[in-house]
Motif scaffolding. Sequence first.
Motif, mmCIF file in Angstrom:
data_model
loop_
_atom_site.group_PDB
_atom_site.id
_atom_site.type_symbol
_atom_site.label_atom_id
_atom_site.label_comp_id
_atom_site.label_asym_id
_atom_site.label_seq_id
_atom_site.Cartn_x
_atom_site.Cartn_y
_atom_site.Cartn_z
ATOM 1 N N LEU A 190 0.808 -1.213 0.000
ATOM 2 C CA LEU A 190 0.000 0.000 0.000
ATOM 3 C C LEU A 190 0.845 1.268 0.000
ATOM 4 N N ALA A 191 2.137 1.142 0.272
ATOM 5 C CA ALA A 191 2.998 2.304 0.445
ATOM 6 C C ALA A 191 3.046 3.144 -0.828
ATOM 7 N N GLY A 192 2.681 4.414 -0.709
ATOM 8 C CA GLY A 192 2.708 5.323 -1.842
ATOM 9 C C GLY A 192 1.394 5.438 -2.572
ATOM 10 N N PHE A 193 0.375 4.700 -2.129
ATOM 11 C CA PHE A 193 -0.929 4.725 -2.789
ATOM 12 C C PHE A 193 -2.021 5.076 -1.783
ATOM 13 N N VAL A 194 -3.173 5.458 -2.315
ATOM 14 C CA VAL A 194 -4.341 5.713 -1.481
ATOM 15 C C VAL A 194 -5.082 4.396 -1.283
ATOM 16 N N THR A 195 -5.542 4.134 -0.065
ATOM 17 C CA THR A 195 -6.334 2.946 0.225
ATOM 18 C C THR A 195 -7.731 3.381 0.634
ATOM 19 N N GLU A 196 -8.732 2.900 -0.083
ATOM 20 C CA GLU A 196 -10.112 3.258 0.228
ATOM 21 C C GLU A 196 -10.698 2.246 1.211
ATOM 22 N N LYS A 197 -11.384 2.756 2.227
ATOM 23 C CA LYS A 197 -12.050 1.877 3.175
ATOM 24 C C LYS A 197 -13.461 1.556 2.679
ATOM 25 N N TYR A 198 -13.887 0.331 2.941
ATOM 26 C CA TYR A 198 -15.225 -0.059 2.517
ATOM 27 C C TYR A 198 -16.288 0.781 3.211
ATOM 28 N N THR A 199 -17.306 1.164 2.460
ATOM 29 C CA THR A 199 -18.467 1.863 3.020
ATOM 30 C C THR A 199 -19.722 1.008 2.900
#
Length: 368
Positions: A252-261
């Motif tokens: 994940l380093a260097g990227f955006v991680t989206e959390k589940y909604t």
Amino acid sequence: MQENTSKKSELKKSCVNCGAELTYAPGTTELKCNYCGHTQQISPSEDSFKELELAPYLNQMGSQSHSEEITMLHCKNCGANQHIEENYKSLHCVYCSMPLIIEDAYKEDWILPGAVLPFQIDQAKAHAVFKKWVDGLWFAPNNLKKAAIDPQNTKGLYSPFWTFDAQLYANYTGQRGDYYYVTVPYTSTVNGKRVTQNRQERRTRWTPASGSVNGFVDDTLIKASKQKTGVIPKKVALWNLQALQPFDSSFLAGFVTEKYTIPLKEGHLEANKEAKVIATNWACRDIGGDTQQVSSLNMRLSDETFKHILLPVYISAYSFNGKRYNFFVNGQTGIVSGQRPYSFWKIFLFILLIITIISVILIFAQNG
């Protein structure tokens, strides 16, 4: 929840040579320092790759061994929840480009991902693919092509999905349709005369059918987030899940991680709908014949398990005449798709040009 567990997906690694933060190098299993070029191998644990039993999580929503705490930023414009690494320079929502305020960051529990599909192409490649696509668009506004020049507009995102596995068993009733053909006379006019001819018409002979089907439903993929805008197109949302890796925060380093909604329970309901479609298809295949009708289906799922997985996509957002557009590049395959604006003036001038050419041709034809 233990402190070392709660920080698991936010651990950052520094370069042993220069101290700069290491980021994941797409297409590899390495972390790389963008300053001195040092690389470090990622060795994910196979323990995280296992399927989780569904029932306890539906009852307790993951407040046990495989849940953890993560720092989140919520986009008030489109509703996306995203975790942005400290080294990610642009604190803007990846879906709608609205600014995110770091002071609004908050801690929230999430079910730890069981697997991740690492990016296979880097931002430069994704941006090149996107720019080529934009350059090939007819009647695109000039501002769109200018926007495509800046690589910062193309951002890498790990999008959350649920996958569900289950043993499926279903009883069904329905009808089997077998085609047959009959000769039917009809009257037509040939050379001014009325004649009678024959033609073949297809009919269907229906017979009752019933039975049962069973099998294993593997990796039913359900989107685990929703936004007001910026839905990933179906053309882009096709990944080879055989390339999934056990989850390791280094990817994940260097990227955006989206959390589940979309909660696990809601995702499970969507997976049941998909399972019913699968069961119906199995029933139709079991009935046989040329066509089938399933009138009732009693489906049961057992041994249900799930995983929370992260899948890679690059997103570029662009605003034109007060409307926002999203463009997507699959982070594994490079497939690109998205919404696009049209330039009124380019279309108007093109139509004017066509009218002018036709007028000139008509004038020459009349004078000739």
